[in-house]
Design a protein around this motif. Sequence first.
Motif, short mmCIF file in Angstrom:
data_model
loop_
_atom_site.label_atom_id
_atom_site.label_comp_id
_atom_site.label_asym_id
_atom_site.label_seq_id
_atom_site.Cartn_x
_atom_site.Cartn_y
_atom_site.Cartn_z
N LEU A 1 -7.66 1.00 14.75
CA LEU A 1 -7.85 -0.08 13.78
C LEU A 1 -8.31 0.49 12.43
N ILE A 2 -9.32 1.34 12.46
CA ILE A 2 -9.84 1.94 11.23
C ILE A 2 -8.77 2.79 10.56
N GLY A 3 -8.05 3.59 11.36
CA GLY A 3 -6.97 4.41 10.81
C GLY A 3 -5.91 3.57 10.14
N HIS A 4 -5.54 2.47 10.77
CA HIS A 4 -4.53 1.57 10.19
C HIS A 4 -5.02 0.95 8.88
N ILE A 5 -6.27 0.56 8.84
CA ILE A 5 -6.83 -0.02 7.61
C ILE A 5 -6.75 1.01 6.47
N ILE A 6 -7.14 2.24 6.77
CA ILE A 6 -7.12 3.30 5.74
C ILE A 6 -5.68 3.55 5.28
N CYS A 7 -4.73 3.65 6.22
CA CYS A 7 -3.32 3.83 5.86
C CYS A 7 -2.82 2.69 4.98
N ASP A 8 -3.17 1.49 5.34
CA ASP A 8 -2.73 0.30 4.60
C ASP A 8 -3.25 0.33 3.16
N ILE A 9 -4.53 0.66 3.01
CA ILE A 9 -5.13 0.73 1.68
C ILE A 9 -4.47 1.83 0.85
N ILE A 10 -4.29 3.00 1.43
CA ILE A 10 -3.65 4.11 0.71
C ILE A 10 -2.28 3.69 0.20
N GLU A 11 -1.47 3.13 1.09
CA GLU A 11 -0.11 2.75 0.76
C GLU A 11 -0.07 1.71 -0.36
N LYS A 12 -0.89 0.67 -0.23
CA LYS A 12 -0.87 -0.41 -1.21
C LYS A 12 -1.46 0.01 -2.55
N GLU A 13 -2.49 0.85 -2.52
CA GLU A 13 -3.12 1.28 -3.77
C GLU A 13 -2.21 2.23 -4.55
N ILE A 14 -1.48 3.08 -3.85
CA ILE A 14 -0.63 4.06 -4.53
C ILE A 14 0.75 3.52 -4.86
N PHE A 15 1.34 2.76 -3.94
CA PHE A 15 2.72 2.34 -4.12
C PHE A 15 2.92 0.83 -4.19
N GLY A 16 1.87 0.07 -3.94
CA GLY A 16 1.99 -1.38 -3.98
C GLY A 16 1.21 -1.98 -5.11
N GLU A 17 0.68 -3.13 -4.87
CA GLU A 17 -0.08 -3.86 -5.90
C GLU A 17 -1.57 -3.82 -5.63
N GLY A 18 -2.02 -2.86 -4.82
CA GLY A 18 -3.44 -2.74 -4.51
C GLY A 18 -3.88 -3.73 -3.47
N VAL A 19 -5.17 -3.69 -3.14
CA VAL A 19 -5.72 -4.59 -2.13
C VAL A 19 -6.83 -5.49 -2.68
N GLY A 20 -7.13 -5.35 -3.97
CA GLY A 20 -8.20 -6.19 -4.55
C GLY A 20 -9.57 -5.69 -4.22
N GLU A 21 -10.54 -6.59 -4.39
CA GLU A 21 -11.95 -6.24 -4.17
C GLU A 21 -12.27 -6.13 -2.70
#
Length: 196
Positions: free
Chosen positions: A176-196
């Motif tokens: 779960l923690i690994g997936h959260i970190i992957c998701d944040i990395i992907e969205k912050e670098i290549f997406g629209e971020g994850v917000g606050e």
Amino acid sequence: MKKYIKDQIKKSYETKQAIYENEDLLNKIEEVAQKCVDLYRTDKKTILAGNGGSAADAQHIAAELVGRYGFDRPSIPSLSLTTDTSNLTAIGNDYGYDQVFSRQLEGMGQEGDIFIGISTSGNSINIIKAFESAKKKNIMTVALTGRDGGEMAKIADIALIVPSNSTPRIQESHILIGHIICDIIEKEIFGEGVGE
């Protein structure tokens, strides 16, 4: 039997609820995710390792980054030290099993990388040795553990300790923690971020 199945699901839920309510742990997960985002913006990489089920988790998380997690985007460099059987068996044979990750890290790790060591007990000797090698190369260390964090939590730069004494619950939470970190990395670098 159905009662037993439901009890197992409930225990998994309760562990995740404990993570959800642990502000210190949430802050550390956020910190690790942000450090990973920062390193990827400087062309560095994440390196992961673990034993047994934690080896599978290391490979799983690395594959999410190199391949894709939630959407198509350029590959992100990530390396699991558990996948090369020639390295593992040669180093294990010549230097001992406690050196299988530290020796690889010496050869492939670079200053500015992040090494994530995964162990449910936090006491895996080969991960502790890898942390020692990482520190010599100015590689940030993250302990992904459970129970009381073990020795790894004492020497890691950041320790993500799942609040449980059950190996299966800890492993479920590591993914779960690994997936959260992957998701944040992907969205912050290549997406629209994850917000606050």
